[in-house]
Design a protein around this motif. Structure first.
Motif: not given
Length: 189
Positions: A135-149
């Motif tokens: 719903s909100n795209e970052m434009g490629g690349g990875g992530a610094d932090e991830i979490a599941f619901h």
């Protein structure tokens, strides 16, 4: 070699009651995870069912550890080439995700580390049984932090502002982008 100390709750309470820093008895009550030969362990997470521990380090590996038995690393995820920034388990403990600064988030079976799919943060995608509708795209690349619901296959991915390397100082205040990816998992078996 990286190491991680795990304190069972009763060991933490005993250590708090006996604040003698010269005593090493608290270490005897703890588990010590030694892994990631390439260096430090940067991130770790327990599965919600308490049966697995995932660790990620600067060796670009994710270790999957069997917790109830004896903290033995049973499987390794080795598809990335840069240090692991974050690991997370799904609400049902079936999936484990890992992120680096590389494109996409790896989603794997938590029991053996085999790839289920890769969530792209730059566009809508579908890969090996996972559909990602950002719903909100970052434009490629990875992530610094991830979490599941805690009750659904929804993955939140955050990435801070990283200024281009040709700037000696960041231009303006830093910001964090967050992407919410609702995963449609076709099959887990």
């Amino acid at each position: 070699m990286g190491e991680l100390w795990i304190w069972p709750w009763e060991a933490a309470a005993a250590a708090a009651a006996n604040m003698d820093d010269s005593s090493s008895s608290w270490k005897e009550r703890c588990w010590r995870v030694e892994g990631h030969a390439g260096g430090a362990i940067y991130t770790h997470a327990f599965s919600p069912n308490g049966k697995r521990l995932a660790t990620g380090g600067n060796d670009a590996l994710v270790g999957l550890w069997d917790v109830p038995a004896s903290l033995v690393c049973t499987n390794v995820m080795d598809r990335r080439t840069k240090f692991i920034r974050s690991v997370a388990f799904s609400h049902d403990s079936q999936l484990v995700a890992c992120s680096t600064e590389e494109s996409g988030i790896d989603i794997a079976h938590a029991d053996n580390g085999s790839l289920v799919g890769i969530v792209s943060l730059g566009s809508k995608s579908s890969a090996r049984g996972i559909t990602n509708n950002n719903s909100n795209e970052m434009g490629g690349g990875g992530a610094d932090e991830i979490a599941f619901h805690p009750r659904a296959y929804i993955l939140a991915c955050a990435r801070g502002h990283h200024p281009p390397s040709h700037h000696s100082q960041p231009q303006g205040p830093g910001f964090t982008q967050v992407t919410i990816a609702k995963l449609k998992v076709a099959e887990l078996s």
